[in-house]
Design a protein around this motif. Sequence first.
Motif, PDB file in Angstrom:
ATOM      1  N   PRO A  17       0.829  -1.208   0.000  1.00 10.86           N
ATOM      2  CA  PRO A  17       0.000   0.000   0.000  1.00 10.86           C
ATOM      3  C   PRO A  17       0.861   1.254   0.000  1.00 10.86           C
ATOM      4  O   PRO A  17       2.006   1.239   0.444  1.00 10.86           O
ATOM      5  N   GLY A  18       0.290   2.335  -0.510  1.00  8.69           N
ATOM      6  CA  GLY A  18       1.013   3.599  -0.523  1.00  8.69           C
ATOM      7  C   GLY A  18       0.148   4.725  -1.032  1.00  8.69           C
ATOM      8  O   GLY A  18      -1.071   4.582  -1.173  1.00  8.69           O
ATOM      9  N   VAL A  19       0.781   5.859  -1.291  1.00  9.12           N
ATOM     10  CA  VAL A  19       0.093   7.028  -1.833  1.00  9.12           C
ATOM     11  C   VAL A  19       0.900   7.569  -2.997  1.00  9.12           C
ATOM     12  O   VAL A  19       2.123   7.416  -3.059  1.00  9.12           O
ATOM     13  N   THR A  20       0.209   8.201  -3.936  1.00  8.48           N
ATOM     14  CA  THR A  20       0.875   8.743  -5.107  1.00  8.48           C
ATOM     15  C   THR A  20       0.007   9.819  -5.736  1.00  8.48           C
ATOM     16  O   THR A  20      -1.097  10.101  -5.264  1.00  8.48           O
ATOM     17  N   ARG A  21       0.496  10.416  -6.778  1.00 12.68           N
ATOM     18  CA  ARG A  21      -0.287  11.312  -7.638  1.00 12.68           C
ATOM     19  C   ARG A  21      -0.241  10.700  -9.029  1.00 12.68           C
ATOM     20  O   ARG A  21       0.835  10.593  -9.636  1.00 12.68           O
ATOM     21  N   VAL A 209      -3.900   9.798  -4.790  1.00 11.44           N
ATOM     22  CA  VAL A 209      -4.411   8.428  -4.800  1.00 11.44           C
ATOM     23  C   VAL A 209      -3.759   7.619  -3.688  1.00 11.44           C
ATOM     24  O   VAL A 209      -2.523   7.583  -3.568  1.00 11.44           O
ATOM     25  N   GLU A 210      -4.564   6.980  -2.876  1.00 10.76           N
ATOM     26  CA  GLU A 210      -4.087   5.953  -1.962  1.00 10.76           C
ATOM     27  C   GLU A 210      -4.416   4.608  -2.601  1.00 10.76           C
ATOM     28  O   GLU A 210      -5.509   4.432  -3.155  1.00 10.76           O
ATOM     29  N   ALA A 216      -4.248  -1.014  -6.714  1.00 13.91           N
ATOM     30  CA  ALA A 216      -5.600  -0.521  -7.006  1.00 13.91           C
ATOM     31  C   ALA A 216      -5.932   0.654  -6.082  1.00 13.91           C
ATOM     32  O   ALA A 216      -5.664   0.612  -4.878  1.00 13.91           O
ATOM     33  N   ALA A 217      -6.525   1.697  -6.649  1.00 11.39           N
ATOM     34  CA  ALA A 217      -6.874   2.887  -5.869  1.00 11.39           C
ATOM     35  C   ALA A 217      -7.920   2.543  -4.816  1.00 11.39           C
ATOM     36  O   ALA A 217      -8.916   1.872  -5.098  1.00 11.39           O
TER      37      ALA A 217
END
Length: 280
Positions: A17-21, A209-210, A216-217
């Motif tokens: 899991p993570g976060v991004t743009r 987006v997480e 998968a978002a």
Amino acid sequence: MLSAGDDDLDDDAASGPGVTRRPVTAAENLRASRGWWDTDADNYQSEHGAFLGEADFVWCPEGLREADAKLLGDVSGRRVLELGCGAAAAARWLAAQGADVVAMDLSAGMLRHAEQAAARTGITVPLVQADASALPFADGAFDVVCTAFGAVPFVDDSALVMREVYRVLKPGGRWVFSVTHPMRWIFLDDPTEGGLRAVHSYFDRRPYVEYDEHGAATYVEHHRTMGDRLRELLGAGFTLVDLIEPEWPEGHEQIWGQWSPLRGRLFPGTAIFAAARPTT
């Protein structure tokens, strides 16, 4: 009422899991939003329900209430749609003021809380589960459409939402919505002094987006500049009536996510857009 800004954004979705743009498709966005708010509904109400009230209309974490702001005008006898209603506290408040209200949300989890609150308060309004990008209502069905941090930031095509709201409003009808102030997206999502440092480009419109371990978002939120929002409204045919940037009130010490007295006294955290469908 989450908002973007994280000091550890991944450049690309990696394993875990993570976060991004990154860009998202409409289908991915819809799936993530429904899943997030269904899963988080209990936690959200547990954390914020007391602040929002059972039958109250709170526009923002700054605590501005419709009872004081009167951004919707006299709603008695008016047909009103609350878009992205969550637990529908605002809809119940509007009903208590004599409005004929419909409350709509994408999340069944949030609407479950709306049903429970209706039973507790004795104020019942019709609840509709639907996507703000495709409102299941006839043209000109409402005098007023409103939302406090609902729907608009979580839809991939918010310009389409504006056009849909315009469609279901009667001529002369009013559309008022609150969102995270666009300038907040340049700062970290941090209510302390660490959140006073600008680190993101105001002009980066890639969604926050997480994502899960499969990439998968699971949560998506969209940034639009102030100019973007105005163009969305004007492009849909609306006339801008007012733009409110609530100031942090004296004596208000409650922290809500990135909203805090420290930051609130320095720069705005919320933008409220008030618009009208022209009569001709």
